[in-house]
Scaffold this active site. Structure first.
Site, short mmCIF file in Angstrom:
data_model
loop_
_atom_site.label_atom_id
_atom_site.label_comp_id
_atom_site.label_asym_id
_atom_site.label_seq_id
_atom_site.Cartn_x
_atom_site.Cartn_y
_atom_site.Cartn_z
N GLY A 22 0.82 -1.20 0.00
CA GLY A 22 0.00 0.00 0.00
C GLY A 22 0.85 1.24 0.00
O GLY A 22 2.07 1.19 -0.24
N ASN A 23 0.24 2.38 0.28
CA ASN A 23 0.98 3.64 0.26
C ASN A 23 1.95 3.78 1.43
O ASN A 23 3.02 4.36 1.28
CB ASN A 23 -0.02 4.81 0.28
CG ASN A 23 -0.71 4.98 -1.05
OD1 ASN A 23 -0.09 5.27 -2.04
ND2 ASN A 23 -2.01 4.76 -1.07
N THR A 24 1.58 3.24 2.57
CA THR A 24 2.41 3.40 3.76
C THR A 24 2.87 2.07 4.34
O THR A 24 3.97 1.98 4.87
CB THR A 24 1.61 4.16 4.85
OG1 THR A 24 1.07 5.36 4.29
CG2 THR A 24 2.51 4.53 6.02
N THR A 40 -8.41 3.39 4.61
CA THR A 40 -8.24 4.82 4.43
C THR A 40 -9.38 5.37 3.59
O THR A 40 -9.94 6.43 3.86
CB THR A 40 -6.89 5.12 3.74
OG1 THR A 40 -5.84 4.58 4.53
CG2 THR A 40 -6.69 6.61 3.58
N TYR A 84 -14.83 -1.73 -15.71
CA TYR A 84 -14.19 -0.54 -16.26
C TYR A 84 -13.87 -0.71 -17.74
O TYR A 84 -13.28 -1.73 -18.13
CB TYR A 84 -12.89 -0.23 -15.54
CG TYR A 84 -13.03 0.47 -14.20
CD1 TYR A 84 -14.16 0.33 -13.39
CD2 TYR A 84 -11.99 1.27 -13.72
CE1 TYR A 84 -14.27 0.97 -12.18
CE2 TYR A 84 -12.09 1.92 -12.49
CZ TYR A 84 -13.24 1.76 -11.73
OH TYR A 84 -13.33 2.39 -10.52
N ASP A 141 -6.15 -3.79 -5.75
CA ASP A 141 -6.68 -4.30 -4.49
C ASP A 141 -8.16 -4.65 -4.63
O ASP A 141 -8.62 -5.69 -4.14
CB ASP A 141 -6.45 -3.30 -3.35
CG ASP A 141 -6.96 -1.90 -3.66
OD1 ASP A 141 -7.20 -1.57 -4.85
OD2 ASP A 141 -7.09 -1.10 -2.72
N ARG A 142 -8.92 -3.79 -5.32
CA ARG A 142 -10.33 -4.08 -5.56
C ARG A 142 -10.48 -5.30 -6.48
O ARG A 142 -11.35 -6.14 -6.27
CB ARG A 142 -11.03 -2.86 -6.16
CG ARG A 142 -11.14 -1.69 -5.20
CD ARG A 142 -11.61 -0.43 -5.90
NE ARG A 142 -13.00 -0.54 -6.36
CZ ARG A 142 -13.57 0.34 -7.18
NH1 ARG A 142 -12.87 1.38 -7.65
NH2 ARG A 142 -14.84 0.19 -7.55
#
Length: 243
Positions: free
Chosen positions: A8-10, A122, A90, A99-100
Site C-alpha cells: 500500500g501507500n504506507t 483509508t 471498467y 486491491d479491488r
C-alpha cells in the site's frame, strides 16, 4: 514456498503460501522497512515472490530489486479485463485498483451469487458483482479516519478527544458529534448503495464487510452481514497457485 506481498501507500502486508495451499500472514510493516523485513525471509527457501501494489512506484521497484538480487522469480499481479470468472466493469480496465480487483477475484471463488463488497480502510470502496461474475461498478469515498482528519484540519473549533462508542446516536457535544457524523456518513453511503445494488441485481445480494474500518460501523448493524479479512492476499494466493 511463495512469498505474497500486498503493498500500500504506507504499509505492506506479507504472507507465506505453502505448497499445501495454506496461507500464513506474517505481518504488516512500514513500507520503508520492506528490505529489512524481506531479507531474512528470502533465506527460508522462497521460490517466488508474488505481489500487488497500490503504493508508490518506489515500493514496486524495491520488491523487484530485492528479488533480482536474491535471484528469485517475481510476479507482479495487475488488474485485468477478465480472469478467474470475474469480468471488469471498467472500460479502461487497468484503472480499477488492483486491491479491488483481487478482492473481487477472491470473493468470486467463494460466492457464486450476487455480491456487494464493502471494504473500509483509508478509503471506503463499494463494489457490486452479479451471480455470473460481472463487476457492475462501485464507489470510492473517504474512510472514517480520512473524514475526521479533513474536518479537524480545516476547522478551528471542532475537535475530537476519544474513541467513539458502539452505538450511533445524536450527540450533545462537539467531539461525539463529529465522530458519529462521520460514522453516519459511512453507514448512509452503504445503505443507499445496498438499495441501488438490490434494484440493479433484482435480488438481495450477499454483503461482505472487510477492512479495519468496519469497526466504526454500529455493531448492531454490522452483525447481520458476513465479515472477511485479508481478501487481497487471498486473491494473490490464487494467482500464485494458478499463474
Amino acid at each position: 514456498m511463495q512469498l505474497l506481498i500486498e503493498a500500500g501507500n504506507t504499509y505492506v502486508k506479507v504472507a507465506q503460501l505453502f505448497q499445501t495451499g495454506d496461507l500464513e500472514l506474517l505481518g504488516r510493516y512500514p513500507s520503508k522497512k520492506l528490505e529489512m523485513v524481506l531479507e531474512p525471509l528470502l533465506e527460508k527457501g522462497i521460490n517466488r515472490i508474488v505481489f500487488a501494489s497500490v503504493g508508490p512506484v518506489e515500493v514496486d521497484n524495491s520488491i523487484q530489486r530485492i528479488a533480482q538480487l536474491a535471484n528469485i522469480p517475481v510476479l507482479q499481479v495487475k488488474t485485468l479485463r477478465k480472469d478467474f470468472g470475474v469480468k471488469n466493469a471498467y472500460a479502461e480496465y487497468q484503472y480499477l485498483g488492483v486491491d479491488r480487483w483481487l478482492t473481487l477475484v477472491a470473493i468470486r471463488q467463494e460466492f457464486k451469487k450476487p455480491t456487494v463488497i464493502v471494504d473500509i480502510g483509508t478509503a471506503l470502496t463499494f463494489d457490486v458483482m452479479s451471480d455470473d461474475g460481472k463487476h457492475l461498478g462501485g464507489w470510492i469515498a473517504p474512510g472514517y479516519q480520512l473524514m475526521m482528519k479533513s474536518v479537524l484540519e480545516n476547522t478551528t473549533k471542532v475537535f475530537s478527544d476519544r474513541e467513539h462508542s458502539e452505538t450511533l446516536t445524536f450527540s450533545d457535544n462537539t467531539a461525539d458529534g463529529l465522530k458519529n457524523g462521520c460514522r453516519a456518513a459511512l453507514l448512509g453511503l452503504i445503505e443507499y448503495g445496498l438499495k441501488q445494488a438490490k434494484d440493479r441485481l433484482g435480488v438481495e445480494p450477499e454483503v461482505i464487510l472487510c477492512g479495519g474500518g468496519v469497526r466504526h460501523l454500529p455493531v448492531s448493524w454490522a452483525k447481520h452481514y458476513r465479515h472477511k479479512s485479508e481478501l487481497v492476499l487471498e486473491g494473490l494466493a490464487l494467482y500464485a497457485k494458478c499463474r
